[in-house]
Design a protein around this motif. Structure first.
Motif, PDB file in Angstrom:
ATOM      1  N   ARG A  78       0.819  -1.203   0.000  1.00 10.55           N
ATOM      2  CA  ARG A  78       0.000   0.000   0.000  1.00 10.55           C
ATOM      3  C   ARG A  78       0.853   1.254   0.000  1.00 10.55           C
ATOM      4  O   ARG A  78       0.551   2.239  -0.669  1.00 10.55           O
ATOM      5  N   ASN A  79       1.951   1.211   0.768  1.00 11.50           N
ATOM      6  CA  ASN A  79       2.797   2.390   0.941  1.00 11.50           C
ATOM      7  C   ASN A  79       4.199   2.133   0.424  1.00 11.50           C
ATOM      8  O   ASN A  79       4.702   1.004   0.491  1.00 11.50           O
TER       9      ASN A  79
ATOM     10  N   ASP B 241      -3.266  -1.462  -3.268  1.00 11.37           N
ATOM     11  CA  ASP B 241      -4.028  -2.025  -2.150  1.00 11.37           C
ATOM     12  C   ASP B 241      -4.737  -3.259  -2.684  1.00 11.37           C
ATOM     13  O   ASP B 241      -5.745  -3.145  -3.401  1.00 11.37           O
TER      14      ASP B 241
ATOM     15  N   THR C  37      -6.584  -5.411  -1.411  1.00 13.25           N
ATOM     16  CA  THR C  37      -7.941  -5.712  -0.944  1.00 13.25           C
ATOM     17  C   THR C  37      -8.986  -5.055  -1.840  1.00 13.25           C
ATOM     18  O   THR C  37     -10.182  -5.294  -1.667  1.00 13.25           O
ATOM     19  N   GLN C  38      -8.522  -4.240  -2.797  1.00 13.66           N
ATOM     20  CA  GLN C  38      -9.411  -3.563  -3.739  1.00 13.66           C
ATOM     21  C   GLN C  38      -9.283  -4.209  -5.116  1.00 13.66           C
ATOM     22  O   GLN C  38      -8.199  -4.194  -5.714  1.00 13.66           O
TER      23      GLN C  38
ATOM     24  N   GLN D 270      -7.654  -2.258  -7.995  1.00 13.09           N
ATOM     25  CA  GLN D 270      -6.212  -2.054  -7.903  1.00 13.09           C
ATOM     26  C   GLN D 270      -5.441  -3.328  -8.245  1.00 13.09           C
ATOM     27  O   GLN D 270      -4.328  -3.260  -8.782  1.00 13.09           O
TER      28      GLN D 270
ATOM     29  N   LEU E  61      -8.108  -9.352   3.247  1.00 13.60           N
ATOM     30  CA  LEU E  61      -6.659  -9.196   3.359  1.00 13.60           C
ATOM     31  C   LEU E  61      -5.926 -10.522   3.260  1.00 13.60           C
ATOM     32  O   LEU E  61      -4.891 -10.618   2.590  1.00 13.60           O
TER      33      LEU E  61
ATOM     34  N   SER F 235      -7.393 -11.374  -1.463  1.00 15.22           N
ATOM     35  CA  SER F 235      -6.340 -10.644  -2.178  1.00 15.22           C
ATOM     36  C   SER F 235      -5.472 -11.615  -2.974  1.00 15.22           C
ATOM     37  O   SER F 235      -5.121 -11.348  -4.129  1.00 15.22           O
TER      38      SER F 235
END
Length: 264
Positions: free
Chosen positions: A45-46, A61, A63-64, A67, A113, A117
């Protein structure tokens, strides 16, 4: 499986994706695959905190669903697909306290998560592997999937148990198509999330960190080797499983827990 600086770089020419690869076990795996000659893509994510990060980084991310799709499209366009997929993203995000403490939202977030994913990313990246009739997928699970602690990790443990079952089913489906699928289940490993978890357990019981660690170790029946694993030790196992030396291995769940699980 100790690192040997003189070993052949037997992953040269391979492209690997490590999810959650900016820290902890994921970072150790990414570094180990790079050492073996692979080109390594990392997603999280980061962005990584260190300025000299040695891997190709793509923020996402997972979990989306949207994305995940964009990440796969980006990888296929820039790198032509991957040879090795390490589904490492995951973690304990829900409260302890057993079933009554967990809402639908807790269950859904933990499944997103720790299970969905990986399923989405596999589905997005597998077609290129199947075209080449070659590839390795590693699902990073946990001994919690086999040894749940209802007081602390019920939803997480259930999600990892589901990941174990999915991984075995996928391995059986792909075994004759050139793609190997394996699961790695670490026990207690010395990472910042694990240390935070131990501190939370300790604080809730009015204990010091060391007392909380001993309390948690007692709950899982102890670790015969007497210590937590180091991320590099987990990474060494993952490296072996994706290497040519493991070409006949698929469908298995490899425990790396210092002997903590009483029955494999």
């Amino acid at each position: 499986m100790q690192n040997n600086q003189n070993e052949h770089k037997d992953l040269t020419g391979k492209t690997a994706l490590v999810t959650g690869g900016t820290k902890g076990i994921g970072k150790a795996i990414a570094d180990r695959l790079l050492q073996a000659g692979a080109r390594v893509i990392v997603t999280a994510r980061n962005a990584p905190e260190e300025s000299n990060f040695d891997h190709h980084f793509i923020a996402a991310d997972l979990t989306q669903a949207g994305q995940v799709t964009r990440l796969a499209e980006d990888i296929n366009e820039k790198f032509g697909g991957i040879d090795i997929l390490i589904d490492n993203i995951g973690g304990l995000t829900t409260p302890g306290g057993g079933f009554s403490a967990l809402t639908d939202q807790h269950w859904e977030s933990e499944l997103q998560l720790n299970l969905l994913s990986a399923i989405r990313l596999d589905r997005a990246l597998l077609p290129k592997m199947l075209e080449r009739k070659s590839g390795v997928i590693i699902h990073m699970s946990s001994i919690a999937g086999l040894l749940p602690l209802w007081e602390h990790n019920m939803a997480y443990a259930v999600a990892k148990a589901a990941l174990n079952s999915y991984s075995k089913a996928l391995a059986n489906e792909l075994a004759g198509k050139g793609v190997r699928v394996l699961t790695v289940s670490p026990g207690a490993t010395r990472t910042p999330p694990m240390e935070n978890f131990i501190q939370q357990v300790a604080s809730s019981a009015g204990l010091t960190y060391e007392e909380g660690l001993r309390h948690l170790m007692r709950e899982i029946g102890g670790i015969p080797m007497g210590r937590m694993a180091e991320p590099d030790e987990v990474a060494s196992l993952v490296y072996f499983l994706v290497s040519p030396a493991a070409a006949y291995l698929t469908g298995a769940n490899y425990l790396i827990d210092g002997g903590a699980l009483p029955v494999a």
